[in-house]
Design a protein around this motif. Structure first.
Motif, PDB file in Angstrom:
ATOM      1  N   UNK A 120       1.229  -0.982  -0.574  1.00  0.00           N
ATOM      2  CA  UNK A 120       0.464   0.040  -0.346  1.00  0.00           C
ATOM      3  C   UNK A 120       0.875   1.329  -0.030  1.00  0.00           C
ATOM      4  N   UNK A 121       1.980   1.395   0.892  1.00  0.00           N
ATOM      5  CA  UNK A 121       2.733   2.701   1.467  1.00  0.00           C
ATOM      6  C   UNK A 121       3.335   2.827  -0.471  1.00  0.00           C
ATOM      7  N   UNK A 122       4.319   1.872  -0.598  1.00  0.00           N
ATOM      8  CA  UNK A 122       4.653   1.917  -1.696  1.00  0.00           C
ATOM      9  C   UNK A 122       3.752   2.442  -3.573  1.00  0.00           C
ATOM     10  N   UNK A 123       2.780   1.793  -3.957  1.00  0.00           N
ATOM     11  CA  UNK A 123       1.353   2.239  -4.363  1.00  0.00           C
ATOM     12  C   UNK A 123       1.454   3.978  -4.348  1.00  0.00           C
ATOM     13  N   UNK A 124       0.965   4.195  -3.175  1.00  0.00           N
ATOM     14  CA  UNK A 124       0.855   5.007  -2.561  1.00  0.00           C
ATOM     15  C   UNK A 124       1.912   6.312  -2.932  1.00  0.00           C
ATOM     16  N   UNK A 125       3.165   5.920  -2.682  1.00  0.00           N
ATOM     17  CA  UNK A 125       4.515   6.605  -2.484  1.00  0.00           C
ATOM     18  C   UNK A 125       4.771   7.317  -4.709  1.00  0.00           C
ATOM     19  N   UNK A 126       4.708   5.952  -5.002  1.00  0.00           N
ATOM     20  CA  UNK A 126       4.430   6.041  -7.042  1.00  0.00           C
ATOM     21  C   UNK A 126       3.476   7.269  -7.001  1.00  0.00           C
ATOM     22  N   UNK A 127       1.879   6.466  -6.669  1.00  0.00           N
ATOM     23  CA  UNK A 127       1.078   8.059  -7.221  1.00  0.00           C
ATOM     24  C   UNK A 127       1.454   8.772  -6.788  1.00  0.00           C
ATOM     25  N   UNK A 128       1.568   9.578  -5.511  1.00  0.00           N
ATOM     26  CA  UNK A 128       2.032  11.102  -5.096  1.00  0.00           C
ATOM     27  C   UNK A 128       3.510  11.033  -5.441  1.00  0.00           C
ATOM     28  N   UNK A 129       4.223  10.532  -5.774  1.00  0.00           N
ATOM     29  CA  UNK A 129       5.660  11.021  -6.557  1.00  0.00           C
ATOM     30  C   UNK A 129       5.853  11.183  -7.955  1.00  0.00           C
ATOM     31  N   UNK A 130       4.790  10.994  -9.175  1.00  0.00           N
ATOM     32  CA  UNK A 130       4.095  10.996 -10.192  1.00  0.00           C
ATOM     33  C   UNK A 130       3.228  12.413 -10.249  1.00  0.00           C
ATOM     34  N   UNK A 131       2.809  12.572  -9.887  1.00  0.00           N
ATOM     35  CA  UNK A 131       1.727  13.706  -9.182  1.00  0.00           C
ATOM     36  C   UNK A 131       2.812  14.711  -9.038  1.00  0.00           C
ATOM     37  N   UNK A 132       3.815  14.969  -8.101  1.00  0.00           N
ATOM     38  CA  UNK A 132       4.983  15.360  -7.811  1.00  0.00           C
ATOM     39  C   UNK A 132       5.729  15.976  -8.931  1.00  0.00           C
ATOM     40  N   UNK A 133       5.863  15.339  -9.642  1.00  0.00           N
ATOM     41  CA  UNK A 133       7.320  14.563 -10.730  1.00  0.00           C
ATOM     42  C   UNK A 133       6.661  15.944 -11.887  1.00  0.00           C
ATOM     43  N   UNK A 134       5.260  15.692 -12.337  1.00  0.00           N
ATOM     44  CA  UNK A 134       4.369  16.445 -13.218  1.00  0.00           C
ATOM     45  C   UNK A 134       4.518  18.590 -13.211  1.00  0.00           C
ATOM     46  N   UNK A 135       4.497  18.416 -11.875  1.00  0.00           N
ATOM     47  CA  UNK A 135       4.541  19.932 -11.770  1.00  0.00           C
ATOM     48  C   UNK A 135       5.530  20.408 -11.777  1.00  0.00           C
ATOM     49  N   UNK A 136       5.771  21.479 -12.205  1.00  0.00           N
ATOM     50  CA  UNK A 136       7.284  22.454 -12.486  1.00  0.00           C
ATOM     51  C   UNK A 136       7.876  22.835 -11.457  1.00  0.00           C
ATOM     52  N   UNK A 137       8.731  22.031 -11.236  1.00  0.00           N
ATOM     53  CA  UNK A 137       9.580  23.052 -10.148  1.00  0.00           C
ATOM     54  C   UNK A 137       9.974  22.002  -8.645  1.00  0.00           C
ATOM     55  N   UNK A 138       8.828  21.693  -8.932  1.00  0.00           N
ATOM     56  CA  UNK A 138       8.794  20.481  -7.017  1.00  0.00           C
ATOM     57  C   UNK A 138       9.959  19.524  -7.418  1.00  0.00           C
ATOM     58  N   UNK A 139       9.928  18.199  -8.026  1.00  0.00           N
ATOM     59  CA  UNK A 139      10.256  17.441  -8.270  1.00  0.00           C
ATOM     60  C   UNK A 139      11.028  16.134  -7.195  1.00  0.00           C
ATOM     61  N   UNK A 140      11.036  15.904  -7.004  1.00  0.00           N
ATOM     62  CA  UNK A 140      11.617  14.074  -6.226  1.00  0.00           C
ATOM     63  C   UNK A 140      12.014  14.244  -4.563  1.00  0.00           C
ATOM     64  N   UNK A 141      13.439  14.942  -4.748  1.00  0.00           N
ATOM     65  CA  UNK A 141      13.014  16.088  -3.277  1.00  0.00           C
ATOM     66  C   UNK A 141      12.350  16.628  -2.995  1.00  0.00           C
ATOM     67  N   UNK A 142      11.555  17.685  -3.554  1.00  0.00           N
ATOM     68  CA  UNK A 142      10.552  18.291  -2.797  1.00  0.00           C
ATOM     69  C   UNK A 142       9.097  17.535  -2.022  1.00  0.00           C
ATOM     70  N   UNK A 143       9.208  16.714  -2.947  1.00  0.00           N
ATOM     71  CA  UNK A 143       8.242  15.254  -2.724  1.00  0.00           C
ATOM     72  C   UNK A 143       8.366  14.522  -1.696  1.00  0.00           C
ATOM     73  N   UNK A 144      10.276  14.337  -1.619  1.00  0.00           N
ATOM     74  CA  UNK A 144       9.930  13.596   0.031  1.00  0.00           C
ATOM     75  C   UNK A 144      10.106  14.161   1.272  1.00  0.00           C
ATOM     76  N   UNK A 145      10.769  15.653   1.261  1.00  0.00           N
ATOM     77  CA  UNK A 145      10.974  16.525   1.885  1.00  0.00           C
ATOM     78  C   UNK A 145       9.413  16.427   2.398  1.00  0.00           C
ATOM     79  N   UNK A 146       8.322  16.711   2.136  1.00  0.00           N
ATOM     80  CA  UNK A 146       6.959  16.779   2.786  1.00  0.00           C
ATOM     81  C   UNK A 146       6.213  16.125   2.398  1.00  0.00           C
TER      82      UNK A 146
END
Length: 501
Positions: free
Chosen positions: A21-47
């Motif tokens: 469940x966690x890896x699926x949720x993390x992957x979906x959140x990461x995909x959305x964060x990755x699409x948003x200009x300026x955010x990227x994985x580091x911001x996603x993990x930090x949030x």
């Protein structure tokens, strides 16, 4: 056999329902964060970081890794659809992904980016199982001189991608290196080119330049066509998949780029941007049709997508085995591990095998889940192109300004955004490539520091840059990267003369 036994134990951790469940949720959140200009994985993990403190160490690390490579999948979505990379690693996806979308091939582009990311991630995870410690030991051989030569090679290889005019590629690179010198000098503490503006003392964030050059540059470039109603958009979409011919053209670039991305990712500080740009350059040099690159060549999208996902796996190696973060995202993850009372380093695999191998096993599971999630989602994402340009481009502008403000919460970045957006527009008009500019801004500061550290170590003796086998190999590769395009053109010219006769 010991490795396989440990891996099986890892799967027993990764396949637990809560971790799935966690890896699926993390992957979906990461995909959305990755699409948003300026955010990227580091911001996603930090949030996400505060949420992980309530989890166990295995679940926390698995979730953060899901966000990491989810963002690698998602970053190319906005590159392909609106010519705006979600983060630096998705930069190379704009070169051929966006032209494919403009040609009505958005389905193939989105499908290929997911397929290449999946294969790159799986291959690099298989490699990680067997060579994590040997690769990490080799990365330790890179001192300041070797890092400087690696960055010189990366810049020269990227600049040499410029078809027909190598000079323009090096002009772009030099502009990027100049921009990278803005801010406080790390060694002397002196402010450089800040013009008394306090916010510039920390330097100019490369994400601001990426968003400006690609998002605003595209809007400025398209403004006249939008006004005159000439901007054509794809309005009908077919099945999100690729043809046999597209797979035939892409399979070898994907397989070649995965190990390259993995190795570059394993070098601390190199990152997915360098990996994807080097993979793109390699495929352009090896291609039988280099003139198609930049105009919608599918292998020009497949290679960097495979490389950047492989680099995200490679970046975990120095963090897990040496306690040295391989990227900004792994630096955030390492901070989380320390807060959870775990010390990344050589003893991690011995003291916490369940955690280390559970994480590696979760990468196989996570990449499969992300491939399943991303291809059906692509059917929804591709509809973005059906939005009328008069509505789409203001949305792109809004995302650009929001993404820029999210980077450092500074209004000064808005002015920089506009300045670099205009610069990107004029570079496009002058047909000056932007890839060398971006890479130079990213590596410029660390390249300068590596150079100065090497000179300090050697007491001013420049022979330090040719004092190791690694440095000599990188020097030879740099020379080849500059000379090869000329040799290739000459051979091609002679073949044309022979065929004409």
């Amino acid at each position: 056999m010991d490795v396989l036994a440990y891996l099986l134990k890892g799967f027993s951790v990764a396949l637990q329902p809560i971790n799935l469940m966690w890896v699926t949720l993390g992957g979906i959140l990461g995909t959305i964060v990755g699409m948003l200009p300026g955010l990227g994985p580091a911001t996603g993990v930090a949030v996400l970081l505060p949420m992980t403190f309530t989890m166990g160490p295995e679940a926390a690390l698995i979730t953060m890794c899901g966000v990491y490579y989810g963002a690698m999948f998602g970053g190319s979505r906005s590159s392909i659809l609106i010519n705006t990379p979600g983060d630096g690693a998705a930069l190379a996806a704009t070169f051929d992904g966006y032209p494919m979308a403009q040609q009505g091939r958005a389905e193939s582009a989105l499908a290929m980016s997911a397929i290449a990311s999946f294969i790159g991630g799986i291959l690099s995870t298989i490699v990680m199982v067997f060579v994590a410690q040997p690769v990490a030991k080799f990365a330790l051989k890179f001192g300041p001189a070797e890092y400087f030569m690696l960055m010189v090679f990366a810049l020269s290889a990227t600049a040499s991608m410029t078809k027909g005019n190598l000079t323009k590629g090096f002009i772009s690179m030099l502009i990027g290196l100049m921009i990278s010198t803005v801010g406080i000098d790390a060694q002397s503490g002196i402010s450089r080119f800040t013009f008394g503006i306090l916010e510039l003392q920390t330097g100019i964030d490369f994400l601001v330049v990426i968003i400006a050059v690609y998002a605003l540059g595209e809007v400025f470039k398209s403004f006249k066509m939008i006004k005159e109603g000439k901007k054509k958009m794809q309005t009908k979409f077919g099945k999100i998949w690729i043809t046999k011919e597209e797979w035939k053209r892409s399979k070898w670039p994907i397989l070649r780029s995965a190990p390259l991305g993995f190795f570059i990712g394993a070098l601390p500080g190199a990152g997915g941007t360098m990996a994807s740009l080097m993979a793109y350059n390699n495929e352009k040099q090896l291609s039988k049709h280099p003139e198609e690159f930049g105009k919608g060549a599918i292998e020009g999208l497949a290679a960097p997508e495979s490389a950047n996902n492989a680099a995200s796996v490679g970046a975990l190696i120095p963090m897990l085995t040496l306690g040295v973060p391989g990227s900004g995202t792994t630096a955030v993850m390492m901070g989380a591990l320390l807060m959870l009372g775990l010390q990344p380093g050589p003893m991690l695999f011995q003291q916490h095998p369940k955690l280390a191998w559970g994480l590696i096993a979760s990468m196989f599971v996570g990449n499969m889940i992300l491939a399943i999630v991303n291809i059906p989602l692509a059917g929804l994402l591709v509809r973005v192109l059906a939005i009328p340009p008069k509505i789409l481009y203001p949305i792109v502008l809004g995302l650009a300004f929001v993404g820029t403000y999210a980077i450092s919460n500074s209004v000064i970045d808005f002015y920089l955004l506009v300045i670099f957006g205009v610069m990107g527009y004029f570079m496009s008009k002058a047909k000056i490539p932007t890839a060398p500019l971006i890479l130079a801004i990213i590596v410029g500061n660390s390249m300068e520091q590596s150079f100065r550290q090497a000179i300090t170590i050697s007491d001013g003796d420049y022979s330090i840059f040719f004092g190791s086998k690694v440095s000599i190999v990188l020097l030879i590769l740099t020379i080849v990267s500059v000379v090869y395009p000329f040799v290739k053109e000459r051979i091609k010219g002679k073949k044309n003369i022979v065929s004409a006769n």
